[in-house]
Scaffold this motif. Structure first.
Motif, PDB file in Angstrom:
ATOM      1  N   UNK A 159       0.826  -1.090   0.112  1.00 46.37           N
ATOM      2  CA  UNK A 159      -0.010   0.096  -0.098  1.00 46.37           C
ATOM      3  C   UNK A 159       0.995   1.302   0.212  1.00 46.37           C
ATOM      4  N   UNK A 160       0.444   2.457  -0.802  1.00 48.43           N
ATOM      5  CA  UNK A 160       1.122   3.619  -0.546  1.00 48.43           C
ATOM      6  C   UNK A 160       0.439   4.534   0.048  1.00 48.43           C
ATOM      7  N   UNK A 161       1.238   5.559   0.353  1.00 47.51           N
ATOM      8  CA  UNK A 161       0.695   6.441   1.407  1.00 47.51           C
ATOM      9  C   UNK A 161       0.272   7.830   0.412  1.00 47.51           C
ATOM     10  N   UNK A 162       0.960   7.935  -0.888  1.00 51.51           N
ATOM     11  CA  UNK A 162       0.737   8.919  -1.469  1.00 51.51           C
ATOM     12  C   UNK A 162       1.210   8.922  -2.787  1.00 51.51           C
ATOM     13  N   UNK A 163       0.710   9.435  -3.735  1.00 50.84           N
ATOM     14  CA  UNK A 163       1.088   9.425  -5.227  1.00 50.84           C
ATOM     15  C   UNK A 163       1.570  10.965  -5.858  1.00 50.84           C
ATOM     16  N   UNK A 164       2.642  11.050  -6.389  1.00 47.26           N
ATOM     17  CA  UNK A 164       3.009  12.164  -6.934  1.00 47.26           C
ATOM     18  C   UNK A 164       2.890  12.240  -8.530  1.00 47.26           C
ATOM     19  N   UNK A 165       2.588  13.248  -9.058  1.00 44.31           N
ATOM     20  CA  UNK A 165       2.668  13.502 -10.604  1.00 44.31           C
ATOM     21  C   UNK A 165       2.627  14.817 -11.119  1.00 44.31           C
ATOM     22  N   UNK A 166       3.227  14.859 -12.397  1.00 40.59           N
ATOM     23  CA  UNK A 166       3.479  16.096 -12.811  1.00 40.59           C
ATOM     24  C   UNK A 166       2.810  15.988 -14.276  1.00 40.59           C
ATOM     25  N   UNK A 167       2.566  17.225 -15.033  1.00 40.59           N
ATOM     26  CA  UNK A 167       2.004  17.438 -16.426  1.00 40.59           C
ATOM     27  C   UNK A 167       2.817  16.356 -17.444  1.00 40.59           C
ATOM     28  N   UNK A 168       3.921  16.413 -17.571  1.00 42.71           N
ATOM     29  CA  UNK A 168       4.445  15.771 -18.684  1.00 42.71           C
ATOM     30  C   UNK A 168       4.441  14.412 -18.594  1.00 42.71           C
ATOM     31  N   UNK A 169       4.709  13.657 -17.453  1.00 46.41           N
ATOM     32  CA  UNK A 169       4.432  12.223 -17.432  1.00 46.41           C
ATOM     33  C   UNK A 169       2.975  11.595 -17.027  1.00 46.41           C
ATOM     34  N   UNK A 170       2.174  12.489 -16.263  1.00 49.33           N
ATOM     35  CA  UNK A 170       0.781  12.186 -15.950  1.00 49.33           C
ATOM     36  C   UNK A 170       0.061  11.942 -17.435  1.00 49.33           C
ATOM     37  N   UNK A 171       0.284  12.827 -18.255  1.00 45.31           N
ATOM     38  CA  UNK A 171      -0.327  13.035 -19.488  1.00 45.31           C
ATOM     39  C   UNK A 171      -0.161  11.951 -20.188  1.00 45.31           C
ATOM     40  N   UNK A 172       0.952  11.134 -20.073  1.00 40.74           N
ATOM     41  CA  UNK A 172       0.943   9.494 -20.638  1.00 40.74           C
ATOM     42  C   UNK A 172       0.071   8.757 -20.639  1.00 40.74           C
ATOM     43  N   UNK A 173      -0.386   8.523 -19.043  1.00 39.53           N
ATOM     44  CA  UNK A 173      -1.264   7.789 -18.827  1.00 39.53           C
ATOM     45  C   UNK A 173      -2.697   7.868 -18.926  1.00 39.53           C
ATOM     46  N   UNK A 174      -3.193   9.254 -19.379  1.00 41.45           N
ATOM     47  CA  UNK A 174      -4.679   9.722 -19.231  1.00 41.45           C
ATOM     48  C   UNK A 174      -5.541   8.714 -20.181  1.00 41.45           C
TER      49      UNK A 174
END
Length: 413
Positions: free
Chosen positions: A19-34
């Motif tokens: 289990x993770x406590x938090x997830x971090x994402x930014x524009x350049x890489x999060x856009x790849x999974x949308x």
């Protein structure tokens, strides 16, 4: 920490589901999974445990990047992510400024430098977009428990040296893959403890050594950071067992670390500044998630008080977050740097990845506080980047040359 977060029952398995406590994402890489996220009809497992920041394209420099940024922002807003940090700085700095990031926690992010949170006793690591997609939907991921290399700091840093010099010295020892899928466990046993900004710089570049995690054993410096940020310690201080077994132990005498420089085109191509051949520069850059913190701006401002940036040099300064920017404004560092001729820009990734606000041309030679100097990373393939501390960068900006005598021609602290 991995076992403490395990959600499976097979403690003999090579990989554990955690289990993770938090997830971090930014524009350049999060856009790849949308696209995949929407095509599969997924939903986010816990919106309150996600922190998203538009830091690479902030503000966008091209129409293409504006479209990527807008799609990312629409994705976050449609899902009502409460921790959407709009134009507030670099995601890794924003993470350690946020209460989601707590000692003893497990954080994964869609960027390799998520590891920086290890500077405050957090087990944090970067992953690819596909892995982050799975974690966003389930709140879990798979991890293999890494072997651990203990790094023990002794002595005290001499005047003029800092955390950047420490991690560059480690890169010289271990190389780019010396800690591959290992945990670097930092024990600060120095005479005068490393400051928190120095710890962030070291943890940030642990990934340049190949590390999966780079974690400081928490101490009074860690507790002080959380108390100043949150008012009290909310997380759990996880320390190694007394009988902990290490793959390797490295003892580093900080008193021997004079300023270091990484030459092109590897962060591990490190030499003491005193051994570097004089190298004229055209560009100096102070910023990135590896630096750009308040102490870096303070050091640069101290070096440039009553001085000017060399007329042949463009000195670009980007505070790591808006909060750092505001603190630097209140302290007068921004005014000092601007009076000296530096260009202070909006908090974002900027020139570090060759994105904007100081991209290099073919003939440019740059000395930078960023974490990577791979060929072409900051701009043209033929440009050259040297990595150094904020103090060394500021001195070189004033002299117009990265020279072995930089620390002999002005005050030593």
């Amino acid at each position: 920490m991995i076992e403490a977060h395990a959600c499976d029952e097979d403690d003999t398995a090579l990989y554990r589901r955690v289990n993770v406590d938090a997830v971090l994402g930014h524009d350049a890489t999060t856009a790849l999974l949308i696209d995949d996220f929407e095509r599969r009809g997924l939903s986010i497992w816990d919106r309150d445990r996600v922190l998203l920041a538009n830091d690479h394209f902030s503000p966008p420099a091209t129409a293409e990047r504006a479209d990527i940024s807008n799609r990312f922002l629409a994705f976050a807003r449609e899902r009502e992510i409460p921790n959407l940090m709009l134009d507030r700085g670099i995601c890794h700095q924003l993470l350690v400024e946020h209460q989601l990031c707590q000692a003893g926690g497990l954080v994964v992010g869609a960027d390799s430098h998520t590891i920086m949170a290890g500077g405050i006793g957090v087990c944090a690591t970067g992953m690819g977009a596909t892995d982050i997609l799975f974690t966003l939907a389930t709140g879990t991921t798979w991890l293999r428990r890494p072997e651990t290399i203990a790094v023990r700091f002794h002595g005290a840093l001499p005047p003029g040296s800092g955390g950047r010099d420490v991690v560059l010295a480690l890169l010289a020892i271990l190389g780019e893959s010396g800690a591959q899928y290992r945990s670097l466990e930092f024990h600060d046993e120095s005479t005068s403890r490393l400051c928190q900004d120095d710890r962030f710089a070291i943890a940030n570049m642990a990934v340049e050594i190949g590390a999966k995690f780079g974690v400081f054993v928490p101490d009074e410096v860690t507790v002080d950071y959380y108390r100043k940020r949150d008012g009290e310690l909310l997380g759990t201080l996880v320390r190694p067992d007394q009988d902990a077994v290490y793959e390797r132990v490295i003892d580093l005498d900080l008193s021997e670390l004079d300023p270091r420089v990484a030459k092109p085109w590897s962060p591990a191509n490190v030499v003491p500044l005193r051994e570097l051949e004089p190298t004229p520069i055209t560009t100096a850059f102070l910023g990135s998630c590896a630096s750009g913190r308040l102490s870096d701006l303070r050091d640069a401002a101290a070096e440039l008080t009553d001085r000017k940036v060399h007329p042949d040099v463009r000195f670009v300064v980007i505070p790591a977050s808006v909060e750092v920017f505001k603190q630097a404004l209140r302290a007068g560092y921004v005014e000092t740097l601007t009076e000296a001729g530096a260009i202070v820009n909006h908090s974002s990734c900027g020139a570090c990845g060759g994105i904007d606000k100081g991209v290099l041309g073919a003939d440019d030679v740059c000395v930078s506080t960023s974490n990577r100097n791979f060929r072409g990373r900051m701009g043209h393939w033929d440009s050259r980047t040297y990595l150094a501390s904020a103090r060394t960068v500021a001195r070189a900006a004033a002299r117009g040359v990265l020279a072995p005598d930089l620390y002999g021609e002005r005050r030593n602290g």
